[in-house]
Design a protein around this motif. Structure first.
Motif, mmCIF file in Angstrom:
data_model
loop_
_atom_site.group_PDB
_atom_site.id
_atom_site.type_symbol
_atom_site.label_atom_id
_atom_site.label_comp_id
_atom_site.label_asym_id
_atom_site.label_seq_id
_atom_site.Cartn_x
_atom_site.Cartn_y
_atom_site.Cartn_z
ATOM 1 N N ARG A 106 -1.950 4.599 11.673
ATOM 2 C CA ARG A 106 -2.433 3.341 12.279
ATOM 3 C C ARG A 106 -3.912 3.112 11.959
ATOM 4 O O ARG A 106 -4.316 2.028 11.578
ATOM 5 N N ASP A 107 -4.718 4.159 12.104
ATOM 6 C CA ASP A 107 -6.147 4.059 11.823
ATOM 7 C C ASP A 107 -6.372 3.756 10.339
ATOM 8 O O ASP A 107 -7.234 2.943 9.989
ATOM 9 N N ALA A 108 -5.607 4.395 9.482
ATOM 10 C CA ALA A 108 -5.737 4.163 8.044
ATOM 11 C C ALA A 108 -5.398 2.717 7.686
ATOM 12 O O ALA A 108 -6.088 2.082 6.886
ATOM 13 N N LEU A 109 -4.341 2.175 8.293
ATOM 14 C CA LEU A 109 -3.965 0.785 8.018
ATOM 15 C C LEU A 109 -5.007 -0.191 8.567
ATOM 16 O O LEU A 109 -5.280 -1.222 7.946
ATOM 17 N N ASP A 110 -5.604 0.127 9.697
ATOM 18 C CA ASP A 110 -6.688 -0.714 10.231
ATOM 19 C C ASP A 110 -7.876 -0.726 9.267
ATOM 20 O O ASP A 110 -8.449 -1.784 8.990
ATOM 21 N N HIS A 111 -8.233 0.445 8.739
ATOM 22 C CA HIS A 111 -9.321 0.518 7.763
ATOM 23 C C HIS A 111 -8.946 -0.205 6.467
ATOM 24 O O HIS A 111 -9.823 -0.733 5.771
ATOM 25 N N ALA A 112 -7.666 -0.222 6.152
ATOM 26 C CA ALA A 112 -7.210 -0.858 4.913
ATOM 27 C C ALA A 112 -7.460 -2.368 4.925
ATOM 28 O O ALA A 112 -7.715 -2.965 3.881
ATOM 29 N N VAL A 113 -7.401 -2.993 6.090
ATOM 30 C CA VAL A 113 -7.687 -4.430 6.180
ATOM 31 C C VAL A 113 -9.132 -4.686 5.748
ATOM 32 O O VAL A 113 -9.408 -5.572 4.932
ATOM 33 N N ASP A 114 -10.043 -3.897 6.281
ATOM 34 C CA ASP A 114 -11.450 -4.036 5.905
ATOM 35 C C ASP A 114 -11.637 -3.737 4.417
ATOM 36 O O ASP A 114 -12.364 -4.443 3.711
ATOM 37 N N GLY A 115 -10.965 -2.702 3.934
ATOM 38 C CA GLY A 115 -11.051 -2.359 2.513
ATOM 39 C C GLY A 115 -10.526 -3.470 1.626
ATOM 40 O O GLY A 115 -11.129 -3.803 0.596
ATOM 41 N N LEU A 116 -9.412 -4.059 2.028
ATOM 42 C CA LEU A 116 -8.821 -5.155 1.259
ATOM 43 C C LEU A 116 -9.787 -6.331 1.183
ATOM 44 O O LEU A 116 -10.007 -6.899 0.112
ATOM 45 N N GLU A 117 -10.376 -6.695 2.316
ATOM 46 C CA GLU A 117 -11.311 -7.823 2.314
ATOM 47 C C GLU A 117 -12.551 -7.518 1.473
ATOM 48 O O GLU A 117 -13.070 -8.401 0.802
ATOM 49 N N VAL A 138 0.841 -1.192 0.000
ATOM 50 C CA VAL A 138 0.000 0.000 0.000
ATOM 51 C C VAL A 138 0.876 1.241 0.000
ATOM 52 O O VAL A 138 2.057 1.181 0.344
ATOM 53 N N GLU A 139 0.276 2.336 -0.394
ATOM 54 C CA GLU A 139 0.947 3.627 -0.312
ATOM 55 C C GLU A 139 0.100 4.530 0.561
ATOM 56 O O GLU A 139 -1.127 4.556 0.436
ATOM 57 N N LEU A 140 0.760 5.248 1.448
ATOM 58 C CA LEU A 140 0.074 6.173 2.348
ATOM 59 C C LEU A 140 0.454 7.591 1.964
ATOM 60 O O LEU A 140 1.614 7.860 1.634
ATOM 61 N N ALA A 141 -0.531 8.473 2.019
ATOM 62 C CA ALA A 141 -0.287 9.879 1.695
ATOM 63 C C ALA A 141 -1.236 10.735 2.511
ATOM 64 O O ALA A 141 -2.378 10.339 2.769
ATOM 65 N N PRO A 142 -0.772 11.928 2.912
ATOM 66 C CA PRO A 142 -1.697 12.838 3.601
ATOM 67 C C PRO A 142 -2.830 13.228 2.664
ATOM 68 O O PRO A 142 -2.618 13.427 1.470
ATOM 69 N N ASP A 143 -4.029 13.308 3.205
ATOM 70 C CA ASP A 143 -5.211 13.674 2.431
ATOM 71 C C ASP A 143 -5.546 15.137 2.714
ATOM 72 O O ASP A 143 -5.054 15.725 3.669
ATOM 73 N N ASP A 144 -6.403 15.709 1.910
ATOM 74 C CA ASP A 144 -6.789 17.109 2.066
ATOM 75 C C ASP A 144 -7.547 17.389 3.361
ATOM 76 O O ASP A 144 -7.614 18.516 3.812
ATOM 77 N N ASN A 145 -8.129 16.372 3.956
ATOM 78 C CA ASN A 145 -8.986 16.545 5.139
ATOM 79 C C ASN A 145 -8.264 16.196 6.436
ATOM 80 O O ASN A 145 -8.901 15.733 7.386
ATOM 81 N N ASP A 146 -6.968 16.400 6.499
ATOM 82 C CA ASP A 146 -6.173 16.051 7.678
ATOM 83 C C ASP A 146 -6.307 14.582 8.042
ATOM 84 O O ASP A 146 -6.345 14.212 9.215
ATOM 85 N N THR A 147 -6.422 13.740 7.040
ATOM 86 C CA THR A 147 -6.459 12.296 7.229
ATOM 87 C C THR A 147 -5.341 11.675 6.397
ATOM 88 O O THR A 147 -4.664 12.365 5.636
ATOM 89 N N VAL A 148 -5.166 10.373 6.558
ATOM 90 C CA VAL A 148 -4.152 9.650 5.794
ATOM 91 C C VAL A 148 -4.873 8.745 4.801
ATOM 92 O O VAL A 148 -5.732 7.945 5.184
ATOM 93 N N LEU A 149 -4.534 8.884 3.537
ATOM 94 C CA LEU A 149 -5.123 8.095 2.459
ATOM 95 C C LEU A 149 -4.272 6.851 2.226
ATOM 96 O O LEU A 149 -3.047 6.935 2.159
ATOM 97 N N THR A 171 -8.788 3.777 0.986
ATOM 98 C CA THR A 171 -9.475 4.073 2.235
ATOM 99 C C THR A 171 -8.655 5.119 2.966
ATOM 100 O O THR A 171 -7.604 5.538 2.492
ATOM 101 N N PHE A 172 -9.116 5.524 4.114
ATOM 102 C CA PHE A 172 -8.396 6.551 4.855
ATOM 103 C C PHE A 172 -8.606 6.346 6.340
ATOM 104 O O PHE A 172 -9.446 5.565 6.769
ATOM 105 N N GLY A 173 -7.839 7.077 7.117
ATOM 106 C CA GLY A 173 -7.989 7.052 8.565
ATOM 107 C C GLY A 173 -7.496 8.349 9.159
ATOM 108 O O GLY A 173 -6.878 9.172 8.472
ATOM 109 N N GLU A 174 -7.752 8.504 10.447
ATOM 110 C CA GLU A 174 -7.361 9.729 11.159
ATOM 111 C C GLU A 174 -5.838 9.894 11.210
ATOM 112 O O GLU A 174 -5.317 10.992 11.172
ATOM 113 N N ASP A 175 -5.149 8.758 11.328
ATOM 114 C CA ASP A 175 -3.688 8.749 11.337
ATOM 115 C C ASP A 175 -3.238 7.474 10.619
ATOM 116 O O ASP A 175 -4.059 6.700 10.133
#
Length: 142
Positions: free
Chosen positions: A33-44, A6-17, A27-31
């Motif tokens: 760690r949160d973004a990577l947690d959401h990525a598991v659900d997104g991957l599935e 995966v690639e992580l990048a800051p998003d326009d909304n102060d989140t991590v894409l 997917t995205f998350g607040e930081d």
């Protein structure tokens, strides 16, 4: 086996894409760690759609130093059953017949959102002429 880079990048909304290198979707998350947690659900969710559409699961490319995201253990077991079934040229109906189950039970068995038992998945692999080989590996620091 199912470690998708995966690639992580800051998003326009102060989140991590989080974007998947080999798969459509993000997917995205607040930081991070949160973004990577959401990525598991997104991957599935993405991989579940491949199975629903009866498509081959794309293999992950090498990480090459990038972070990776993997499905849950139960998800990985289900993906392995799906790939074993496809390697035999079987459809869900064939697996149902071999296991003596109703086709709807196979739908649930292969659904990454459904809580199947390991015993059911072992039986599915067995009738496909395979078995699971599970090993613990060191996790990546995140």
């Amino acid at each position: 086996m199912y470690q998708y880079p995966v690639e992580l990048a800051p998003d326009d909304n102060d989140t991590v894409l989080v974007t998947f290198v080999d798969l459509p979707g993000a997917t995205f998350g607040e930081d991070e760690r949160d973004a990577l947690d959401h990525a598991v659900d997104g991957l599935e969710t993405i991989l579940n759609s491949y199975m629903t559409d009866r498509q081959d699961i794309p293999p992950p490319s090498p990480a090459n130093g990038r972070l990776t995201v993997a499905p849950t253990l139960l998800g990985a077991l289900k993906l392995s059953v799906y790939q074993a079934m496809r390697a035999r040229g079987w459809r869900k109906a064939d697996l149902a017949r071999a296991m003596g189950l109703n086709p709807r039970q196979i739908d649930r068995l292969l659904d990454l959102r459904h809580a199947s038992t390991v015993a059911q998945l072992e039986q599915a692999m067995w009738v496909c002429g395979r078995r699971f080989d599970v090993a613990g590996v060191e996790r990546e620091a995140a």
